[in-house]
Structure formats: C-alpha cells, structure tokens
Design a protein around this motif. Structure first.
Motif, PDB file in Angstrom:
ATOM      1  N   TYR A   1       0.825  -1.285  -0.079  1.00  0.00           N
ATOM      2  CA  TYR A   1      -0.096  -0.047  -0.040  1.00  0.00           C
ATOM      3  C   TYR A   1       0.886   1.242  -0.006  1.00  0.00           C
ATOM      4  N   GLU A   2       0.707   2.058  -1.124  1.00  0.00           N
ATOM      5  CA  GLU A   2       1.755   3.312  -1.004  1.00  0.00           C
ATOM      6  C   GLU A   2       0.587   4.623  -0.155  1.00  0.00           C
ATOM      7  N   HIS A   3       1.731   5.287   0.561  1.00  0.00           N
ATOM      8  CA  HIS A   3       1.165   6.267   1.330  1.00  0.00           C
ATOM      9  C   HIS A   3       1.990   7.475   1.149  1.00  0.00           C
ATOM     10  N   MET A   4       1.752   8.575   2.204  1.00  0.00           N
ATOM     11  CA  MET A   4       2.556   9.707   2.025  1.00  0.00           C
ATOM     12  C   MET A   4       3.878   9.653   2.675  1.00  0.00           C
ATOM     13  N   ALA A   5       4.385   8.401   3.349  1.00  0.00           N
ATOM     14  CA  ALA A   5       5.651   8.221   3.654  1.00  0.00           C
ATOM     15  C   ALA A   5       6.568   6.990   2.852  1.00  0.00           C
ATOM     16  N   GLY A   6       5.711   6.739   1.975  1.00  0.00           N
ATOM     17  CA  GLY A   6       6.389   5.674   1.034  1.00  0.00           C
ATOM     18  C   GLY A   6       5.448   4.551   0.569  1.00  0.00           C
ATOM     19  N   SER A   7       5.580   3.321   1.004  1.00  0.00           N
ATOM     20  CA  SER A   7       4.869   2.216   1.065  1.00  0.00           C
ATOM     21  C   SER A   7       4.912   1.101   2.066  1.00  0.00           C
ATOM     22  N   SER A   8       3.925   0.330   2.564  1.00  0.00           N
ATOM     23  CA  SER A   8       4.054  -0.601   3.437  1.00  0.00           C
ATOM     24  C   SER A   8       3.431  -1.896   2.929  1.00  0.00           C
ATOM     25  N   GLU A   9       3.905  -2.817   3.424  1.00  0.00           N
ATOM     26  CA  GLU A   9       3.413  -4.260   3.167  1.00  0.00           C
ATOM     27  C   GLU A   9       2.216  -4.463   4.268  1.00  0.00           C
TER      28      GLU A   9
ATOM     29  N   LYS B   1       8.131   0.104  12.918  1.00  0.00           N
ATOM     30  CA  LYS B   1       8.988  -0.940  13.775  1.00  0.00           C
ATOM     31  C   LYS B   1       8.244  -1.837  14.472  1.00  0.00           C
ATOM     32  N   ILE B   2       7.232  -1.354  14.897  1.00  0.00           N
ATOM     33  CA  ILE B   2       6.128  -2.388  15.683  1.00  0.00           C
ATOM     34  C   ILE B   2       5.160  -3.261  14.718  1.00  0.00           C
TER      35      ILE B   2
ATOM     36  N   LYS C   1       3.194   0.156  24.978  1.00  0.00           N
ATOM     37  CA  LYS C   1       1.907  -0.174  25.269  1.00  0.00           C
ATOM     38  C   LYS C   1       1.340  -0.764  23.844  1.00  0.00           C
ATOM     39  N   ILE C   2       1.658  -0.053  22.796  1.00  0.00           N
ATOM     40  CA  ILE C   2       1.288  -0.484  21.193  1.00  0.00           C
ATOM     41  C   ILE C   2       2.025  -1.813  21.166  1.00  0.00           C
ATOM     42  N   ILE C   3       3.410  -2.208  21.415  1.00  0.00           N
ATOM     43  CA  ILE C   3       3.932  -3.394  21.358  1.00  0.00           C
ATOM     44  C   ILE C   3       3.208  -4.424  22.084  1.00  0.00           C
TER      45      ILE C   3
END
Length: 331
Positions: A64-72, A146-147, A124-126
């Motif tokens: 998925y492409e977004h404002m910071a690049g892309s993520s799986e 990173k999480i 907490k998110i982790i």
C-alpha cells in the motif's frame, strides 16, 4: 531361373521389412509429436496443479502506497491501533484495540469498552500486538513501522470520502458503501425536518469561543460539514465569502466585526477547560451581541464543544442529528 527367383524373393522380403520398420518409426514420431498420451503429461499436470494452488492460496498481505512511501499491510486487518482515526474504523465495524488518550476521553459518540489508551507509549502499542497501525501524519512513522505495518494519513475531506479510503486500506469496501448508504438516509431525513421548519433565506454561522479568542468557522469542522453540507442550510453571506474557496477552517475575529459574520441562526460553542476565559461573559453582556438578530429572536443554539470538535464519520453522523434537533428546538 530358380536361382533368379530365389534372389527376387529375398529382395522383396528385404523391401517389405524396410517398409515395416519405416512405418513403425513414422508412427512413433507422430505419437511423440501429437498424441496427448505420449506428450509430457506429467509436467503439464504439475504446472496446472501449481497454478491452481497459487490461485487458491490468497495473499495475506499487499503493498500500500502512502505519504511516507509504501508498506506491506494485511489484506484485511483485524487488530488495528490508531492515534486519531477512531471514527473511520468504527464506521467499518472495527473496534480499535488502542487509540490516543484525547480521542478516548473526549469523543462523545464512542464506546470506550474494548479499546485501550496508548498514551505516548510505544511499549503499550507493542503489548497490544496490532497487525496494522494507522496514524495522523508521518511524524511517528519510523517508530510505528518498527512495531507493525503503518499507514500515515492526513485526511481533510468529508466523511464519505474518508470511509471509502479506509474501506480500501482495510479490505472492507462493501462495508464502506453500506455505511455511506445509511449515512445518506439519516442525513436526508434530518435535512427534510429542518427544511420544513426554517425559511430558505434564513442563514447560519458557527462561532466558537476558544479560551480567550473568538472564532468563526467555515465548511470543514466544528460542525461545518454537518451544518452546511449535511443539512444544507445557507451560510451567512460573509461566511460564504470568506470560506467558500479558501483552505481556512476558521478565522479569529474581533467583537467589532461579529455582526458582519452573524447569520439569522448562530451555532455557539465554547472551549475553556481551565474555566478562566471571560470572553463569553463579556460577549453576552455587550451591546454588539445583544443587537444581533439571532440573539434577539432566540436563535442562538449552544452546543457542547466536544460534540462538534471531532470531524470523523461517526462524529459527523451524530452532529447532523444534534444540530437538526437544536435548530428545531430553537424555533
């Protein structure tokens, strides 16, 4: 003569034998070239099975492409943490497992149960083990990514647009369209109630006293979308002039020009968490305020700040009905 006959018979036998061998070789060649039974069936079957296996095993992630690049990201995320976009998730039937303190404690149209506060804690998110994080902006993208897979967004469109965007991110396009349909139905019902009550030429303005400042709002937030786009009431001429083709969401103004912005109806809200502001008291005591038509005709509709502050789909859905009820009650 006998010897010649023997030689002829032998010659004919040799010719027949050669012919039989040639015929046999020809048939074998034809079988290898064109007979499915003699073709490499095992190899083709294996390829077909592999193709079927690939078609049957749906991918669990996608890019998925977004404002910071892309993520799986997951094709259909289930455990989502967000630091802002609570309402978009709820509209699609997803209860965020974690969200920001402010949203959790100040959003009046949500059920807190089932969602934990993430505060400012990455730990907490982790602990929550999300399979997707959706953040406001990319400020914390490096930390969040990173999480878990992270999608940073800065949405400023209306509720239907944002629901469709989230439907695409979360693999819930059908749910997005279902929400939009029921939203349109609710808005239409509220709009008809208001239109049967107010005159076409009656105008509206949203004022907010923010601590020690007086603000006038346009068409985006603080009830702006719900009022002007949802209920489709008419903004005061000066409001329309200032905000119609502007990127401004609000403008700070002085008492002296309040009459220029004031419509026949005023939506009034106040943000004064410390209880130290005197702006509202001073305003209500002023001749400028009391000479406004909306004030003299009892058409000032006071709404709780938190009820108008959020501009997510769930908030706007409720604001449409809240504003309609306030306008009807003030007649």
């Amino acid at each position: 003569m006998g010897r010649k006959r023997i030689i002829l018979v032998c010659f004919m036998a040799v010719v027949m034998l050669v012919g039989m061998i040639a015929c046999s070789n020809t048939k074998n060649s034809e079988n290898k070239a064109g007979n499915p039974a003699a073709s490499p069936a095992t190899d083709n079957s294996s390829a077909n099975n592999n193709a079927a296996t690939d078609a049957g095993n749906e991918k669990s992630t996608r890019l998925y492409e977004h404002m910071a690049g892309s993520s799986e990201i997951p094709v259909k995320a289930e455990r989502v943490v967000t630091d802002w976009y609570y309402g978009q998730l709820v509209a699609l039937g997803i209860k965020p497992i974690g969200t920001d303190d402010y949203v959790l404690n100040n959003h009046p149209f949500i059920e807190k149960e089932g969602t934990e506060s993430i505060g400012q804690s990455l730990e907490k998110i982790i602990e929550l083990q999300p399979d997707l994080i959706i953040s406001w902006g990319a400020t914390k993208y490096d930390e969040f990514s990173k999480i878990a897979p992270t999608v940073p967004l800065e949405l400023s469109g209306g509720p239907k647009e944002s629901v469709r965007i989230f439907g695409e991110i979360l693999g819930r396009e059908a749910e997005a369209e279902q929400w939009i349909t029921q939203f349109d139905n609710k808005v239409q019902a509220a709009r008809e109630k208001v239109s049967h009550t107010i005159k076409e030429d009656e105008t509206f303005t949203i004022f907010n006293i923010w601590k020690n400042k007086l603000r006038v709002y346009g068409f985006v937030n603080m009830g702006g979308y719900a009022l002007y786009e949802g209920l489709q009431v008419t903004p005061a001429p000066k409001v329309d002039e200032v905000f119609r083709n502007s990127e401004e969401w609000y403008r700070e103004i002085s008492y002296e020009v309040i009459s220029e912005f004031a419509g026949d109806h005023i939506i009034l809200t106040t943000y004064d968490p410390e209880g130290t502001s005197t702006v509202l008291k001073d305003l209500e005591a002023s001749a400028i305020w009391n000479n406004l038509d909306a004030v003299k005709n009892g058409r000032v509709h006071t709404i709780d700040y938190n009820s108008l502050y959020n501009d997510d789909p769930i908030a706007i859905e409720n604001q449409v009905e809240l504003l309609a009820e306030a306008i009807l009650a003030g007649r």
